[in-house]
Design an enzyme around this catalytic site. Structure first.
Site, PDB file in Angstrom:
ATOM      1  CG  ASN A 128      31.193  38.317  40.807  1.00  0.00           C
ATOM      2  OD1 ASN A 128      30.588  38.629  39.774  1.00  0.00           O
ATOM      3  ND2 ASN A 128      31.646  39.224  41.668  1.00  0.00           N
ATOM      4  CD1 TRP A 129      31.530  33.725  35.892  1.00  0.00           C
ATOM      5  CD2 TRP A 129      30.521  33.986  33.919  1.00  0.00           C
ATOM      6  NE1 TRP A 129      31.230  32.475  35.409  1.00  0.00           N
ATOM      7  CE2 TRP A 129      30.613  32.606  34.191  1.00  0.00           C
ATOM      8  CE3 TRP A 129      29.911  34.393  32.730  1.00  0.00           C
ATOM      9  CZ2 TRP A 129      30.126  31.626  33.315  1.00  0.00           C
ATOM     10  CZ3 TRP A 129      29.426  33.424  31.857  1.00  0.00           C
ATOM     11  CH2 TRP A 129      29.541  32.064  32.148  1.00  0.00           C
ATOM     12  CE  LYS A 130      34.982  40.294  40.619  1.00  0.00           C
ATOM     13  NZ  LYS A 130      36.084  40.876  41.343  1.00  0.00           N
ATOM     14  CG  HIS A 163      31.200  42.541  44.662  1.00  0.00           C
ATOM     15  ND1 HIS A 163      32.224  43.364  44.237  1.00  0.00           N
ATOM     16  CD2 HIS A 163      31.701  41.279  44.661  1.00  0.00           C
ATOM     17  CE1 HIS A 163      33.297  42.614  43.981  1.00  0.00           C
ATOM     18  NE2 HIS A 163      32.995  41.345  44.232  1.00  0.00           N
ATOM     19  CD  GLU A 168      34.761  44.230  41.666  1.00  0.00           C
ATOM     20  OE1 GLU A 168      33.876  43.751  40.927  1.00  0.00           O
ATOM     21  OE2 GLU A 168      35.798  43.600  41.973  1.00  0.00           O
ATOM     22  CD  GLU A 217      33.851  38.785  47.590  1.00  0.00           C
ATOM     23  OE1 GLU A 217      34.305  37.890  46.885  1.00  0.00           O
ATOM     24  OE2 GLU A 217      33.286  39.790  47.138  1.00  0.00           O
ATOM     25  N   GLY A 275      40.910  40.498  43.442  1.00  0.00           N
ATOM     26  CA  GLY A 275      41.573  40.766  42.173  1.00  0.00           C
ATOM     27  C   GLY A 275      43.035  41.149  42.304  1.00  0.00           C
ATOM     28  CB  SER A 286      43.156  36.461  45.369  1.00  0.00           C
ATOM     29  OG  SER A 286      43.269  37.749  44.812  1.00  0.00           O
ATOM     30  N   GLY A 333      36.163  35.148  41.745  1.00  0.00           N
ATOM     31  CA  GLY A 333      36.070  36.080  40.624  1.00  0.00           C
ATOM     32  C   GLY A 333      36.891  35.559  39.449  1.00  0.00           C
ATOM     33  N   GLY A 334      38.112  36.071  39.318  1.00  0.00           N
ATOM     34  CA  GLY A 334      38.978  35.755  38.174  1.00  0.00           C
ATOM     35  C   GLY A 334      39.061  34.273  37.830  1.00  0.00           C
TER      36      GLY A 334
HETATM   37  P1  PGA Z   1      38.670  37.622  42.712  1.00  0.00           P
HETATM   38  O1  PGA Z   1      37.242  38.311  42.936  1.00  0.00           O
HETATM   39  O2  PGA Z   1      38.502  36.155  42.962  1.00  0.00           O
HETATM   40  O3  PGA Z   1      39.037  37.930  41.294  1.00  0.00           O
HETATM   41  O4  PGA Z   1      39.615  38.235  43.701  1.00  0.00           O
HETATM   42  C1  PGA Z   1      36.382  37.877  43.971  1.00  0.00           C
HETATM   43  C2  PGA Z   1      35.137  38.724  43.982  1.00  0.00           C
HETATM   44  O5  PGA Z   1      35.196  39.925  43.737  1.00  0.00           O
HETATM   45  O6  PGA Z   1      34.019  38.202  44.245  1.00  0.00           O
END
Ligand code: PGA
Length: 252
Positions: free
Chosen positions: A9-11, A95, A97, A167, A173, A213, A234-235
């Site tokens: 997930n590149w956000k 998600h 966010e 999650e 993050g 993470s 994500g990251g």
């Molecule tokens: P993260 O994000 O790996 O940067 O913690 C995961 C996500 O939000 O899907």
């Protein structure tokens, strides 16, 4: 037997040029499709370019969000119906966010899941508790409420077309990954919940991913746990070398 899913997930990251070169690098990897499936989830604006790559080399393309109507006066939104026309196969729903910054509620998740299923796309339904909820010991109840808001309204066949991603919000993050034991007990709980609502056979077919993470140092251990069918990254999915190592953690 469920294979492993590695979704990136590149956000809201990557300029067009950087996005192109990261996708090109990922497409060069040889992914053993019998063991792993990779899903790239870039910002919506890149979907028309990348959607046509879906299914190439064991890699699929997913969207980060969708709107539950097909077409109409909904400025700024993109529907499952439009995503399908681009070749997109997966879409995140709920998600944390989206829930936190854009007020996405359980009922919105249900509408989005239904619209995606109707178009033949696979929803990746994200659930997970905030730190305060875990500290109160209410994380199982929290996840149950989020899941049942959707699961009680879908048929068994539809459920097997939904991917669930656990999650924990406190792990997203933050660099604080859930321990394999914390993740594993929630994944078993989710599978038991599905088994209770439907049956054990259906529960054994549903993919449950872990996110929060995930990186190249912890992916292998997480994915080796029973009931963890892959990771939503994500990251670490923004850096080719890290993402590549997470994918190869499946092979080794
Ligand atoms: P993260 O994000 O790996 O940067 O913690 C995961 C996500 O939000 O899907």
């Amino acid at each position: 037997m469920r294979k492993k899913i590695i979704a990136g997930n590149w956000k809201m990251n990557k300029t067009a040029g950087d996005a192109r070169s990261l996708v090109a690098d990922i497409m060069k990897l040889s992914v053993d499709a019998s063991k792993a499936h990779v899903i790239i989830i870039p910002p919506q604006v890149y979907l028309s370019e990348f959607g046509s790559l879906s299914k190439a080399n064991g890699v699929s393309i997913g969207a980060q969000n969708s709107y539950p109507k097909n077409e109409g006066a909904f400025t700024g939104e993109v529907s499952a119906y439009i995503l399908k026309s681009l070749g997109v196969e997966y879409c995140l729903v709920g998600h944390s966010e989206r829930r936190k910054y854009f007020g996405e509620a359980d009922l919105d998740c249900l509408e989005k899941v239904n619209a995606l299923l109707e178009q033949g796309l696979t929803p990746i339904l994200c659930v997970g508790e905030e730190l305060s909820v875990r500290e109160e010991g209410k994380h199982f109840d929290h996840v149950k409420k989020q899941l049942l808001a959707v699961l009680t309204s879908v048929t068994p066949t539809e459920l097997t077309k939904i991917i669930i991603a656990y999650e924990p919000v406190w792990a997203i993050g933050t660099g604080k990954t859930a321990t394999t034991q914390q993740a594993s007990e929630m994944h078993s709980y989710i599978r038991q919940l599905i088994s209770d609502q439907f049956d054990a056979k259906i529960a054994s077919q549903v993919y449950v991913l872990y996110g929060g993470s995930v990186n190249d140092a912890n992916a292998k251990e997480l994915m080796s746990a029973n009931d963890i069918d892959g990771v939503l990254v994500g990251g670490a999915s923004l850096i080719f070398t890290s993402f590549e190592k997470i994918i190869s953690a499946v092979k080794s």
